[in-house]
Design a protein around this motif. Sequence first.
Motif, mmCIF file in Angstrom:
data_model
loop_
_atom_site.group_PDB
_atom_site.id
_atom_site.type_symbol
_atom_site.label_atom_id
_atom_site.label_comp_id
_atom_site.label_asym_id
_atom_site.label_seq_id
_atom_site.Cartn_x
_atom_site.Cartn_y
_atom_site.Cartn_z
ATOM 1 N N PRO A 70 41.277 37.532 5.978
ATOM 2 C CA PRO A 70 40.756 36.191 5.673
ATOM 3 C C PRO A 70 39.429 35.959 6.387
ATOM 4 O O PRO A 70 39.209 36.467 7.482
ATOM 5 N N LYS A 71 38.550 35.166 5.760
ATOM 6 C CA LYS A 71 37.233 34.898 6.346
ATOM 7 C C LYS A 71 37.346 34.265 7.734
ATOM 8 O O LYS A 71 36.567 34.582 8.621
ATOM 9 N N ASP A 72 38.307 33.359 7.920
ATOM 10 C CA ASP A 72 38.414 32.714 9.236
ATOM 11 C C ASP A 72 38.839 33.722 10.310
ATOM 12 O O ASP A 72 38.368 33.670 11.439
ATOM 13 N N THR A 73 39.678 34.697 9.943
ATOM 14 C CA THR A 73 40.088 35.730 10.896
ATOM 15 C C THR A 73 38.903 36.614 11.265
ATOM 16 O O THR A 73 38.693 36.927 12.441
ATOM 17 N N LEU A 74 38.106 37.013 10.268
ATOM 18 C CA LEU A 74 36.928 37.846 10.521
ATOM 19 C C LEU A 74 35.948 37.137 11.448
ATOM 20 O O LEU A 74 35.393 37.741 12.363
ATOM 21 N N CYS A 118 43.907 35.682 17.755
ATOM 22 C CA CYS A 118 44.641 34.770 16.880
ATOM 23 C C CYS A 118 46.017 34.475 17.482
ATOM 24 O O CYS A 118 46.806 35.385 17.704
ATOM 25 N N PHE A 119 46.265 33.203 17.770
ATOM 26 C CA PHE A 119 47.544 32.778 18.340
ATOM 27 C C PHE A 119 48.326 31.975 17.313
ATOM 28 O O PHE A 119 47.750 31.229 16.528
ATOM 29 N N ARG A 120 49.657 32.120 17.366
ATOM 30 C CA ARG A 120 50.514 31.379 16.433
ATOM 31 C C ARG A 120 50.579 29.888 16.768
ATOM 32 O O ARG A 120 50.792 29.066 15.898
ATOM 33 N N SER A 121 50.398 29.545 18.044
ATOM 34 C CA SER A 121 50.516 28.137 18.449
ATOM 35 C C SER A 121 49.269 27.351 18.067
ATOM 36 O O SER A 121 48.226 27.920 17.766
ATOM 37 N N LYS A 122 49.388 26.027 18.080
ATOM 38 C CA LYS A 122 48.271 25.153 17.721
ATOM 39 C C LYS A 122 47.289 25.014 18.879
ATOM 40 O O LYS A 122 46.154 24.613 18.693
ATOM 41 N N SER A 123 47.739 25.326 20.102
ATOM 42 C CA SER A 123 46.849 25.218 21.252
ATOM 43 C C SER A 123 46.649 26.591 21.878
ATOM 44 O O SER A 123 47.444 27.502 21.662
ATOM 45 N N CYS A 124 45.586 26.727 22.653
ATOM 46 C CA CYS A 124 45.257 28.002 23.275
ATOM 47 C C CYS A 124 45.603 27.976 24.764
ATOM 48 O O CYS A 124 45.415 26.959 25.427
ATOM 49 N N CYS A 168 42.745 31.221 12.015
ATOM 50 C CA CYS A 168 42.966 32.589 11.549
ATOM 51 C C CYS A 168 44.010 32.555 10.444
ATOM 52 O O CYS A 168 44.752 31.578 10.319
ATOM 53 N N SER A 169 44.106 33.648 9.712
ATOM 54 C CA SER A 169 45.161 33.821 8.700
ATOM 55 C C SER A 169 45.270 32.639 7.746
ATOM 56 O O SER A 169 46.323 32.046 7.591
ATOM 57 N N TRP A 170 44.137 32.318 7.101
ATOM 58 C CA TRP A 170 44.102 31.193 6.158
ATOM 59 C C TRP A 170 44.652 29.924 6.790
ATOM 60 O O TRP A 170 45.524 29.255 6.260
ATOM 61 N N ARG A 171 44.153 29.609 7.979
ATOM 62 C CA ARG A 171 44.482 28.366 8.713
ATOM 63 C C ARG A 171 45.920 28.291 9.194
ATOM 64 O O ARG A 171 46.409 27.219 9.526
ATOM 65 N N GLN A 172 46.619 29.423 9.244
ATOM 66 C CA GLN A 172 48.006 29.396 9.718
ATOM 67 C C GLN A 172 48.095 29.639 11.224
ATOM 68 O O GLN A 172 49.107 29.348 11.849
#
Length: 97
Positions: A17-21, A30-36, A46-50
Amino acid sequence: SCSIAGNPILPVGLGLPKDTLRCLRYHGFCFRSKSCPEPFAAFGTCSWRQKTCCIDTTSNFHTCQDEEGHCVPPEIKCLQEQVGLCPHREWKCCTEL
């Protein structure tokens, strides 16, 4: 051209996905959580906003192109090296080749 079982070999990164690149270009993760977690800061998705793209705030994360430079492989000599991130870790940022 090279092919495996009739399929052309694609360059690495194609199909992501463009956002991942964009995240990887800035040396982000790229983290699964909403916060870093600390010391990372959210920098898009990342991953199409997922997933959340997180970049290290302790480093200077200006890209080479932001600094008007060109990323070159280590074997190329540059007259003037510039601070700036390149997509490949070993590469350096040059303003004058």
